[in-house]
Design a protein around this motif. Sequence first.
Motif, PDB file in Angstrom:
ATOM      1  N   THR A 181      56.323  74.304   4.920  1.00 14.46           N
ATOM      2  CA  THR A 181      56.566  75.551   4.194  1.00 14.46           C
ATOM      3  C   THR A 181      55.304  76.397   4.088  1.00 14.46           C
ATOM      4  O   THR A 181      54.191  75.949   4.377  1.00 14.46           O
ATOM      5  N   VAL A 182      55.500  77.641   3.627  1.00 11.43           N
ATOM      6  CA  VAL A 182      54.401  78.605   3.607  1.00 11.43           C
ATOM      7  C   VAL A 182      53.283  78.225   2.647  1.00 11.43           C
ATOM      8  O   VAL A 182      52.171  78.757   2.751  1.00 11.43           O
ATOM      9  N   ASP A 183      53.532  77.307   1.713  1.00 12.40           N
ATOM     10  CA  ASP A 183      52.488  76.964   0.750  1.00 12.40           C
ATOM     11  C   ASP A 183      51.422  76.044   1.335  1.00 12.40           C
ATOM     12  O   ASP A 183      50.539  75.568   0.623  1.00 12.40           O
ATOM     13  N   ARG A 184      51.452  75.812   2.652  1.00 12.07           N
ATOM     14  CA  ARG A 184      50.318  75.123   3.273  1.00 12.07           C
ATOM     15  C   ARG A 184      49.045  75.938   3.064  1.00 12.07           C
ATOM     16  O   ARG A 184      47.955  75.361   2.940  1.00 12.07           O
ATOM     17  N   ALA A 185      49.165  77.249   2.997  1.00 10.87           N
ATOM     18  CA  ALA A 185      47.991  78.091   2.744  1.00 10.87           C
ATOM     19  C   ALA A 185      47.338  77.722   1.417  1.00 10.87           C
ATOM     20  O   ALA A 185      46.107  77.620   1.312  1.00 10.87           O
ATOM     21  N   GLN A 186      48.150  77.489   0.393  1.00 11.60           N
ATOM     22  CA  GLN A 186      47.605  77.092  -0.903  1.00 11.60           C
ATOM     23  C   GLN A 186      47.025  75.676  -0.839  1.00 11.60           C
ATOM     24  O   GLN A 186      46.013  75.379  -1.497  1.00 11.60           O
ATOM     25  N   GLU A 187      47.646  74.793  -0.056  1.00  7.28           N
ATOM     26  CA  GLU A 187      47.121  73.432   0.059  1.00  7.28           C
ATOM     27  C   GLU A 187      45.722  73.413   0.657  1.00  7.28           C
ATOM     28  O   GLU A 187      44.887  72.579   0.281  1.00  7.28           O
ATOM     29  N   LEU A 188      45.447  74.326   1.576  1.00 11.20           N
ATOM     30  CA  LEU A 188      44.113  74.393   2.161  1.00 11.20           C
ATOM     31  C   LEU A 188      43.082  74.841   1.125  1.00 11.20           C
ATOM     32  O   LEU A 188      41.946  74.352   1.106  1.00 11.20           O
TER      33      LEU A 188
END
Length: 290
Positions: A181-188
Amino acid sequence: MPTPLSLGLVQTAAFHHGDDHLEGFARQVRGLARAHPAVRLFVFPELHVCGHRPDEDPEQVMNTAAQELDGPRGAALAALARELGVWLVPGSVYERGEDGRVYNTAPVYSPEGRRIAEYRKVFPWRPYETTAAGDRFVVFDLGDHGRVGLSICYDAWFPETTRHLAWQGADLVLNLVRTPTVDRAQELVLARANAIVNQVFMASVNAAPPDGIGRSVVVDPEGRVRAEAGPEPWIVVTDVLDLTETRRVRRYGTAGLTRVWDPFCDDQHPIELPLYQGRIDPARWRRGPG
């Protein structure tokens, strides 16, 4: 003195649970060991050998794939680590606990073929994940390389997770991920933030398409990205880490300035934490990282 650790994060799609999935995984790891003979620790994404096809019911796969850690799957994984003489984190697996419940659990196998640690995901991604929650944070000693902590995907969103692993002495935290999902950006962002505020190496390995969107990353204790993958369907992110770097940063501070493990005055009183019905005890805080 600890020796440098040659690390391999394997960004790949999961094996669908079935009759030959463990044989396929074994072939994969043998190929990796031949291609990367210097790597001592191979790490795979969340639920790597317990995947499901798009037309399958994840709940049914979970209940079908769940085994005790000492069951046939565990024996095969231990034998594989012993055969290749490597440290192996095969991703997390569905574990059937003694209480009959199913956990999302990350086992760790030594080059001698022993399971030396196992960690049950403390923060399943509610309401989407129905596995039972673990109740403790886990670190283990990786031979003479240093101490390693384990977290699984959504665990990284909760600062308590990495803070406790660092307090328990982790030099490196492995975060096993399956994020499409798009929240991989937040995981980084969280990988860097957790590294900075705890002065610890972070290695976040995500599944590749179609199970995840990749972008696996290795971050040093001061928050610098050492290695990062894109959305490739197959890649091994390799790095060599001197885990003693965490101790240097904790002693002298991030950028030679900020010492997050020594923020209290000698006469400071405990700080109440109403959310936890507990407290920060300055003396106990200073005893970590242990």
